[in-house]
Write an enzyme that holds these catalytic residues in place. Structure first.
Site, mmCIF file in Angstrom:
data_model
loop_
_atom_site.group_PDB
_atom_site.id
_atom_site.type_symbol
_atom_site.label_atom_id
_atom_site.label_comp_id
_atom_site.label_asym_id
_atom_site.label_seq_id
_atom_site.Cartn_x
_atom_site.Cartn_y
_atom_site.Cartn_z
ATOM 1 N N GLY A 88 8.047 -2.522 -3.623
ATOM 2 C CA GLY A 88 7.842 -1.508 -2.576
ATOM 3 C C GLY A 88 7.162 -0.311 -3.186
ATOM 4 N N LYS A 136 0.516 -0.915 -0.263
ATOM 5 C CA LYS A 136 -0.751 -0.479 0.374
ATOM 6 C C LYS A 136 -1.961 -0.918 -0.458
ATOM 7 C CE LYS A 136 -1.697 3.664 -2.004
ATOM 8 N NZ LYS A 136 -2.909 3.961 -2.745
ATOM 9 N N THR A 148 -6.485 6.370 -5.729
ATOM 10 C CA THR A 148 -6.878 4.960 -5.697
ATOM 11 C C THR A 148 -7.743 4.752 -4.456
ATOM 12 O OG1 THR A 148 -4.775 4.420 -6.747
ATOM 13 C CG2 THR A 148 -5.979 2.602 -5.698
ATOM 14 N N LYS A 167 -8.064 -0.333 -10.898
ATOM 15 C CA LYS A 167 -6.752 0.149 -10.434
ATOM 16 C C LYS A 167 -6.143 -0.834 -9.435
ATOM 17 C CE LYS A 167 -3.245 2.616 -9.497
ATOM 18 N NZ LYS A 167 -2.141 2.790 -10.402
ATOM 19 N N PHE A 222 7.791 -7.535 -15.309
ATOM 20 C CA PHE A 222 7.441 -7.769 -13.893
ATOM 21 C C PHE A 222 7.687 -9.215 -13.479
ATOM 22 C CE2 PHE A 222 5.974 -3.599 -14.307
ATOM 23 C CZ PHE A 222 5.939 -3.068 -13.027
ATOM 24 N N LYS A 279 12.667 2.265 -6.418
ATOM 25 C CA LYS A 279 13.040 1.844 -7.773
ATOM 26 C C LYS A 279 13.815 2.993 -8.400
ATOM 27 C CE LYS A 279 8.962 3.491 -10.261
ATOM 28 N NZ LYS A 279 7.915 3.199 -11.205
ATOM 29 N N GLU A 336 5.915 6.302 -11.293
ATOM 30 C CA GLU A 336 6.910 7.269 -10.846
ATOM 31 C C GLU A 336 8.210 7.011 -11.609
ATOM 32 O OE1 GLU A 336 7.307 7.341 -6.582
ATOM 33 O OE2 GLU A 336 5.169 7.685 -6.341
ATOM 34 N N VAL A 360 0.893 12.481 -8.056
ATOM 35 C CA VAL A 360 -0.155 12.330 -9.070
ATOM 36 C C VAL A 360 -0.800 13.681 -9.393
ATOM 37 C CG1 VAL A 360 -2.464 11.357 -9.464
ATOM 38 C CG2 VAL A 360 -0.627 9.910 -8.607
ATOM 39 N N CYS A 390 2.567 2.502 -3.733
ATOM 40 C CA CYS A 390 1.317 1.927 -4.259
ATOM 41 C C CYS A 390 1.158 0.427 -4.024
ATOM 42 C CB CYS A 390 1.191 2.242 -5.746
ATOM 43 S SG CYS A 390 0.915 3.999 -6.046
HETATM 44 N N1 LIG Z 1 2.452 7.830 -6.710
HETATM 45 C C1 LIG Z 1 2.082 7.037 -7.712
HETATM 46 O O1 LIG Z 1 2.893 6.505 -8.449
HETATM 47 C C2 LIG Z 1 0.611 6.788 -7.977
HETATM 48 C C3 LIG Z 1 0.222 6.254 -9.194
HETATM 49 C C4 LIG Z 1 -1.124 6.036 -9.440
HETATM 50 C C5 LIG Z 1 -2.060 6.321 -8.455
HETATM 51 N N2 LIG Z 1 -1.651 6.819 -7.261
HETATM 52 C C6 LIG Z 1 -2.679 7.131 -6.259
HETATM 53 O O2 LIG Z 1 -2.886 8.541 -6.296
HETATM 54 C C7 LIG Z 1 -3.166 9.021 -4.986
HETATM 55 C C8 LIG Z 1 -2.176 10.108 -4.618
HETATM 56 O O3 LIG Z 1 -0.894 9.528 -4.575
HETATM 57 P P1 LIG Z 1 0.434 10.430 -4.502
HETATM 58 O O4 LIG Z 1 1.575 9.496 -4.623
HETATM 59 O O5 LIG Z 1 0.308 11.562 -5.442
HETATM 60 O O6 LIG Z 1 0.318 10.960 -2.993
HETATM 61 P P2 LIG Z 1 1.157 12.115 -2.324
HETATM 62 O O7 LIG Z 1 1.237 11.779 -0.895
HETATM 63 O O8 LIG Z 1 2.412 12.370 -3.085
HETATM 64 O O9 LIG Z 1 0.237 13.403 -2.520
HETATM 65 C C9 LIG Z 1 -0.976 13.585 -1.858
HETATM 66 C C10 LIG Z 1 -1.135 15.064 -1.585
HETATM 67 O O10 LIG Z 1 -2.423 15.294 -1.046
HETATM 68 C C11 LIG Z 1 -2.304 16.372 -0.118
HETATM 69 N N3 LIG Z 1 -3.445 16.407 0.785
HETATM 70 C C12 LIG Z 1 -3.737 15.590 1.826
HETATM 71 N N4 LIG Z 1 -4.871 15.996 2.432
HETATM 72 C C13 LIG Z 1 -5.309 17.089 1.760
HETATM 73 C C14 LIG Z 1 -6.416 17.958 1.924
HETATM 74 N N5 LIG Z 1 -7.316 17.774 2.888
HETATM 75 N N6 LIG Z 1 -6.544 18.975 1.061
HETATM 76 C C15 LIG Z 1 -5.647 19.159 0.074
HETATM 77 N N7 LIG Z 1 -4.563 18.392 -0.123
HETATM 78 C C16 LIG Z 1 -4.408 17.354 0.712
HETATM 79 C C17 LIG Z 1 -0.987 16.080 0.589
HETATM 80 O O11 LIG Z 1 -0.477 17.214 1.236
HETATM 81 C C18 LIG Z 1 -0.125 15.606 -0.573
HETATM 82 O O12 LIG Z 1 0.592 16.666 -1.148
HETATM 83 C C19 LIG Z 1 -3.129 7.813 -4.065
HETATM 84 O O13 LIG Z 1 -4.423 7.302 -3.910
HETATM 85 C C20 LIG Z 1 -2.275 6.834 -4.837
HETATM 86 O O14 LIG Z 1 -2.569 5.494 -4.511
HETATM 87 C C21 LIG Z 1 -0.338 7.074 -7.001
#
Ligand SMILES: NC(=O)c1ccc[n+]([C@@H]2O[C@H](COP(=O)([O-])OP(=O)(O)OC[C@H]3O[C@@H](n4cnc5c(N)ncnc54)[C@H](O)[C@@H]3O)[C@@H](O)[C@H]2O)c1
Length: 444
Positions: A254, A260, A122, A201, A246, A318, A149, A11, A257
């Site tokens: 899976g 969890k 989220t 969300k 959907f 996916k 994604e 994200v 998101c």
């Molecule tokens: N992946 C998706 O499709 C998606 C879509 C919408 C929302 N979200 C939400 O967005 C959020 C992030 O998801 P993601 O998939 O990008 O996660 P991710 O695990 O890919 O990325 C999170 C990043 O945060 C970094 N991080 C952790 N602790 C840190 C700190 N103290 N300082 C700086 N960086 C730090 C990690 O190293 C990692 O690179 C989550 O809450 C998720 O639910 C994800």
């Protein structure tokens, strides 16, 4: 505007690159040094269509830089987005340790002036207020992300909606200005309360997950009565109020998101003495989906799965992504390994990055979908990648020791001519007569 991103994962990186592409100057920060090293070289540490080109061109135009230093991203930014992960914790509530850590560090840095701090992760309802209190800072907002994604860049540039949860009108105005270039298509802008933004969300993900579980449960009913899920779905989905999205049956949802966020919303309800009973049921259906699939495979072999060579097509949760977090494919492979089967898996991208799922240490990774099938006792289709749709199935059959397919995504459901000589099992359709001798009751 000067934008800072804290947490440069799926994200954070997409958000940073897309804002940079709209003439903002963006600094992306992450605590993972190897990730930042890689990004500084213009290399993307995961697979996401269009993202590498976008990142590289914005680096070249000096609009996008990367750092591990929190103070430097804070110094740079007028608007700071927090996009760290919020996975499920051991008790299945959202694990807020990364966010807590970031807030503690921000508190240590001191006065944020009029910088706007935006929660993009989220997070449980109330988190953004808590941050406001901890930092003694009024310029906060919740701005949940809805990208998918595999289509993340597309979704960020052409979103269905942008949600801004802010109580402070100047914060709302600043964010609306930042997002204005993304609102040129059909996107709707929702300016709502902080709590509504946070909850929206979880609500959206829960609704989608519930639909998938409904489809899966309906598929069992179809099988039990000899009806076709595909036919029932076509009729049901033609109702404008229902639609087709959907509502596919398969091996379940899976990814990083849905699972969890389902845990989190159930937990959040309990914390206020409410119940999200439909979500709890949907979760149970989803877990059972894996067990039923494995049961069907186990049941096919009179002498069990031990030493059976099982080919798997698809490991990502996916198509379009290399993400294997909470992938049903991984859960199924674990069960097969527990029963001492030998798993040979192929995925077009999931194995490309060294940070792949730990399961890779216990399976054989095939370099092509065909190679996976050499001497296989069964082929399982777990991810609906396009390249698996039009394989030369006669070639596959000749490679396999035993030509049987368990199609967890119904990819070959309509391709009966391609399946000559195979035993074929998909989901939600009447079990073919030649296979029915192996059918038995499945776990309920
Ligand atoms: N992946 C998706 O499709 C998606 C879509 C919408 C929302 N979200 C939400 O967005 C959020 C992030 O998801 P993601 O998939 O990008 O996660 P991710 O695990 O890919 O990325 C999170 C990043 O945060 C970094 N991080 C952790 N602790 C840190 C700190 N103290 N300082 C700086 N960086 C730090 C990690 O190293 C990692 O690179 C989550 O809450 C998720 O639910 C994800």
């Amino acid at each position: 505007m000067n934008i800072g991103i804290i947490g440069t994962g799926y994200v954070g990186l997409v958000t940073g690159a897309c804002f940079a592409a709209k003439d903002n100057t963006v600094v992306c920060m992450d605590s993972a040094t190897d990730k930042i090293d890689t990004l500084q070289r213009g290399v993307i540490p995961f697979s996401e269509p269009e993202l590498a080109t976008l990142v590289q061109s914005n680096i070249a135009q000096n609009r996008l830089t990367f750092t591990t230093s929190l103070p430097s991203v804070v110094r740079h930014a007028e608007i700071l987005f927090i996009a760290a992960g919020t996975p499920a914790s051991l008790d299945r509530a959202a694990d807020m340790s990364s966010i807590d850590n970031i807030i503690a560090q921000l508190a240590h840095i001191g006065d944020m002036g009029q910088k706007v701090i935006v929660m993009k992760s989220t997070v449980p309802m109330g988190t953004t207020y808590k941050i406001s209190q901890q930092l003694r800072h009024d310029y906060v907002a919740s701005n949940p992300e809805f990208l998918r994604e595999g289509r993340a860049v597309h979704d960020f540039f052409a979103p269905d909606r942008i949600v801004i949860g802010a109580d402070n009108p100047s914060v709302a105005t600043t964010l609306a200005r930042l997002y204005a270039p993304f609102l040129e298509g059909d996107a709707q802008l929702f300016q709502v309360s902080i709590l509504s933004a946070e909850l929206s969300k979880y609500a959206a993900n829960a609704m989608l997950a519930v639909r998938i579980s409904f489809a899966n449960e309906l598929a069992h009913l179809c099988e039990a009565y000899g009806a076709s899920f595909a036919e029932v779905k076509a009729v049901m989905g033609s109702d404008m109020r229902i639609g087709h999205q959907f509502l596919s049956c398969g091996i379940g949802y899976g990814g990083s998101c849905f699972p969890k966020d389902m845990h989190a919303i159930i937990h959040l309800a309990r914390a206020v003495e409410q119940e999200m009973s439909i979500c709890s049921a949907a979760q149970r259906v989803n877990d059972r989906q894996i067990d039923r699939f494995v049961h069907r495979i186990r049941n096919y072999f009179a002498d069990g799965l031990k030493n059976k060579r099982i080919a798997v097509w698809g490991v990502a949760f996916k198509p379009g992504t290399d993400d294997t977090r909470s992938s049903p494919s991984v859960a199924i492979m674990r069960q097969l390994l527990d029963e001492k089967a030998m798993v040979v898996a192929h995925d077009p991208v999931a194995f490309a990055h060294s940070s792949g799922d730990p399961i890779t240490q216990h399976i054989t990774v095939a370099t092509s979908a065909y190679d996976a099938c050499v001497d296989a006792d069964a082929l399982l289709i777990h991810t609906e990648w396009d390249e698996y749709r039009d394989m030369d199935m006669a070639r596959v059959r000749n490679m396999m020791r035993r030509p049987v397919i368990f199609d967890g995504r119904n990819l070959y459901r309509e391709k009966s001519t391609a399946l000559d000589g195979f035993d074929y099992f998909c989901i939600g359709e009447p079990i073919a007569a030649e296979c029915s001798h192996t059918a038995s009751r499945e776990p309920t």
